[in-house]
Write an enzyme that holds these catalytic residues in place. Structure first.
Site, PDB file in Angstrom:
ATOM      1  N   GLY A 180      27.390  61.952  56.252  1.00  0.00           N
ATOM      2  CA  GLY A 180      28.560  60.959  55.868  1.00  0.00           C
ATOM      3  C   GLY A 180      28.462  60.689  54.375  1.00  0.00           C
ATOM      4  N   LEU A 240      31.616  66.765  61.819  1.00  0.00           N
ATOM      5  CA  LEU A 240      31.257  66.475  60.407  1.00  0.00           C
ATOM      6  C   LEU A 240      29.758  66.645  59.912  1.00  0.00           C
ATOM      7  CD1 LEU A 240      32.078  64.895  57.660  1.00  0.00           C
ATOM      8  CD2 LEU A 240      31.156  62.575  58.583  1.00  0.00           C
ATOM      9  N   ASP A 241      29.615  67.600  58.754  1.00  0.00           N
ATOM     10  CA  ASP A 241      28.385  67.745  58.156  1.00  0.00           C
ATOM     11  C   ASP A 241      27.404  68.675  58.975  1.00  0.00           C
ATOM     12  OD1 ASP A 241      29.238  66.653  55.819  1.00  0.00           O
ATOM     13  OD2 ASP A 241      28.179  64.573  56.208  1.00  0.00           O
ATOM     14  N   ALA A 242      27.822  69.240  60.104  1.00  0.00           N
ATOM     15  CA  ALA A 242      27.150  69.673  61.195  1.00  0.00           C
ATOM     16  C   ALA A 242      27.187  71.453  61.170  1.00  0.00           C
ATOM     17  CB  ALA A 242      27.424  69.078  62.523  1.00  0.00           C
TER      18      ALA A 242
END
Lengths: 299, 299, 299, 299
Positions: free
Chosen positions: B216, B242-244
């Site tokens: 995040g 997100l960010d995965a």
């Protein structure tokens, strides 16, 4: 702002250097030196922000100290501070240097045809990570003029041939003038002892090997022939003896059996730019102190 | 040549990619696959320059292969090679991609205000170390237009606000067109699932932390609060979560107790530029294969 | 000498710690503190060997200092030095710790079945690189008794079950007694808040991930599932909140797509032993100062 | 199990090597070699687990290949596989080596007084990370006998003096017998050309510097005098020319101006043990191929 291709640094970035001074001291080690110096700074009303010191040998060695301090109205009060230091200097045989952190040192950068180290220096100056002014770029080839110009830096082409080496150096010295630091950023010429003498402890070179391995020309070919598994780069102050001056910084990168000489050069360029930029940054922040054949780096 | 500030790459640098092809293959692992593929390539007269393979599990796993080969007159003979591969594909359930190494992929780079990663991509393209063409730079802020322009790259300012996010994405997609790869180079906006779906395994982001730590926003502040001793960066393919997405590359740098949040950001910028440039380089050289939530990187 | 399998350390290795003291100080930052302390040390006749300091914030932050000094006849003159420090403490609100470098701290090491970290601690103690005495090894399993015994270290098997956790901890505390430092060297049990409270800033754990990534159990499986490209380890002081105490040291190692979970565990063992041994060494050399949720490490 | 101080390796750890073979091949590069070899392995019913290859130069260079494969009932079917390879060898001028992964190579380790590298080799063997048997330890000093004995390894003291060098070597060779690999683990003697000749590409030394820097004796003193910022270690095959054999692995560690020669030795010990253990591990896993003055390492 330094040039057309770079965004402006935040306006308040420089503010934190206002009234910040740096004191670098070297003297024979003996008890009481820290007490004397910190007392002097306290009396002057300076607030110590950072302090690093080193004793090469507590009995009979050299003591070195780097202080970063805040002193309101530094410009006005500097003469008093210098006078007090001058008095102490006699008692303790100390040599000292006082710098104003807000003043950006002026750099002269020498290059040949390879641009990678110059580009990195220009990038870091533009980014505000290297607080210096690149006052001039000098080269024995015209190739990198567009690079310098794009960043608003004057460029001088000073051709060098075996017969004109002396004149070329004289011309280059004239251009360099009173630069605070001269950086040989993959300048493929050996400079004279006279040139070295003009910039004592103020002339930095990047050598494209992990010194003292592969001294001299074409180190990547030598590294390939030897089959090394790591290649390196070394930033050092230049002295008249080739590749033998005090080392400031070294770093390596891993390669494997697939690496050709050209691959080594490519990988090496990234090591070189990192090592030289780091060494220059430490120098302009007064973090490097030469002690005989070695350096003390208060990183 | 890419722009005014960069010297020309040596003329013969590109020659070594002529008639060089790359074959990337993925299929269920089973005995005989390598023999079949190497037989096919030998029959075609291709000379294997490099070969890397991986079995996720010799019994029941996925087999992946990357071949780099020389085939005289590649352009003319490519259809025959593709036909032969098409035949084999049915027998072995293989998916494959054949690329011509001489063709430079076209990149669209998204940025906001920070320039460090973009500068590095431009530098590596100019230096010939990243064999790609930066076709366009898109940003939600106008700040970096001079950077792109200085390298001769078109720049488009597409402002984004909470209310105009959908229209902005549509406009950006139009600009990006048929780019081979989209790079989010510190683009501080979250892209939609639709956007991700348009560039499957062709959309790379740099996250300024060592994922999965500090997912995040504002990871450096979080890192400072936690008192970590290493800070990192992660390049990954973007997926709707997100960010995965699958991680391509990660690296860290050491900091100590003296580092402020601003110091971490500064150190981090050098890690970020290195990590993203490496990931993009591997991608355009067909070295990265997505396998579920992970990547296989034939570095 | 610590055990049958280790050669004796050179007899003169310990000599250099005779009459060497260490002073660690923490106080609100304010001008004059360094001058006062260095004056005090100079008056006492101490010769400063090494000095490191840190200001978390020059205005209103915490000042920390670590001095290493030589003072002839330290044992006899220590009371005077302590009295002088005590006087200064009131003026500057300073907390301080004075240690005799010649005295080896006594360590209690907790393990389960994995031996790699314990082996490394024993090796470094035997080699003289970690100047401490491992006074006792405690384990909830009997497996490592031979390892401890081979180095002449008492071993206590204290089984732990969900029902006997409290009694087991009480037994363990009795065994540990007045140890200077408790090290959880892959002890796979969560210790109670009471246990933590008994050893404030004197209880170190090694967590087998790069915290804050992969908090909790089985981090290598989690790392494999996430497809990370670096695995890490973190040594930290233990506080009641799981894996959240102040971090002392972290390190990572690179892996690639070929690494199975078992490979990660294997690679990770070498990172863990390095990280914990480093953290313990810094602690026993009085180089780590806890400052809220973080540490200052005068490495 | 190897000794009293080590816990047993998990019983199933060795199972995964049953019926696993390794084929290492070297020949002049030419099209068709991979197809021929993979066809041969497929015909034999072998399932390739891992494959790595290298062409030193696609036209006119050397081709090297390492295959790891599963072949049920390897022991029984090995003669057929060898016969098939023998036939192919003539056509392609290939030299090859076929090993059974389940068989642990027998190592002879030479030491002097320093124990750190020997300790690490013993630890890794005990841990199952280095799949080899340390058959014997030979030393010119008696100091490390307890270390070897504690791990159940025979120890032989073979004193060496300038006058008895030849006899000592003869005695050592008798003790070493038919060891698969001889490791000079900080054995401070120069071995003869005859000794080297007895173990071609099977004699590994650890040199305590980053070769080719600081060839010869006392490299740490030389490094201190030169003021280097990184110290290194190099594992290499031994050839009659001192410190000039093919390099297998190198690593460095960072030091700063505070490091004394003794500090460098201490830091260096950890680099040395890591580098030599890595090199020996790669060797016994058939990952190192000598190619003239260099090595190919299929890590």
């Amino acid at each position: 702002m330094r040039g057309v291709s770079a965004p402006a640094a935040p306006a308040d970035r420089d503010a934190r250097f206002t009234d910040v001074g740096r004191l670098v001291v070297r003297c024979p080690d003996r008890p009481g030196i820290v007490a004397a110096l910190s007392g002097l700074m306290a009396d002057a009303g300076a607030n110590i922000i950072d302090s690093q010191q080193h004793s090469s040998d507590p009995s009979g060695g050299t003591f070195t100290l780097r202080l970063e301090f805040f002193l309101a109205d530094l410009g006005t009060r500097r003469p008093d501070l210098e006078a007090a230091l001058g008095e102490l200097a006699g008692d303790f045989q100390l040599t000292w240097r006082l710098t104003d952190a807000a003043r950006k040192p002026r750099l002269a950068v020498f290059v040949s045809k390879a641009d990678h180290v110059l580009q990195e220096l220009l990038y870091r100056v533009d980014a505000g990570d290297l607080r210096a002014e690149i006052a001039v770029v000098v080269s024995n080839h015209p190739d990198l003029e567009p690079v310098a110009r794009a960043h608003g830096v004057p460029f001088h082409h000073v051709p060098v041939s075996p017969h004109t080496k002396a004149e070329a150096e004289a011309a280059a010295l004239e251009i360099v003038g009173d630069a605070d630091l001269v950086v040989l950023a993959r300048y493929m010429q050996i400079v004279s002892a006279e040139f070295c003498g003009r910039f004592p402890e103020r002339l930095i070179n990047i050598h494209h090997s992990f010194l003292p391995a592969f001294v001299g020309a074409n180190p990547y070919q030598a590294a390939a022939d030897r089959g090394v598994k790591l290649i390196g780069a070394t930033a050092h102050y230049v002295t008249p003896e080739l590749d033998a001056g005090p080392i400031i910084e070294q770093e390596v990168a891993r390669i494997d059996h697939r690496a050709t000489v050209e691959d080594m050069r490519r990988v090496g360029r990234y090591v070189e730019r990192q090592v030289l930029a780091q060494a220059v940054t430490w120098h302009v922040e007064d973090r490097v102190i030469v002690d005989g054949a070695k350096t003390i780096v208060f990183a």
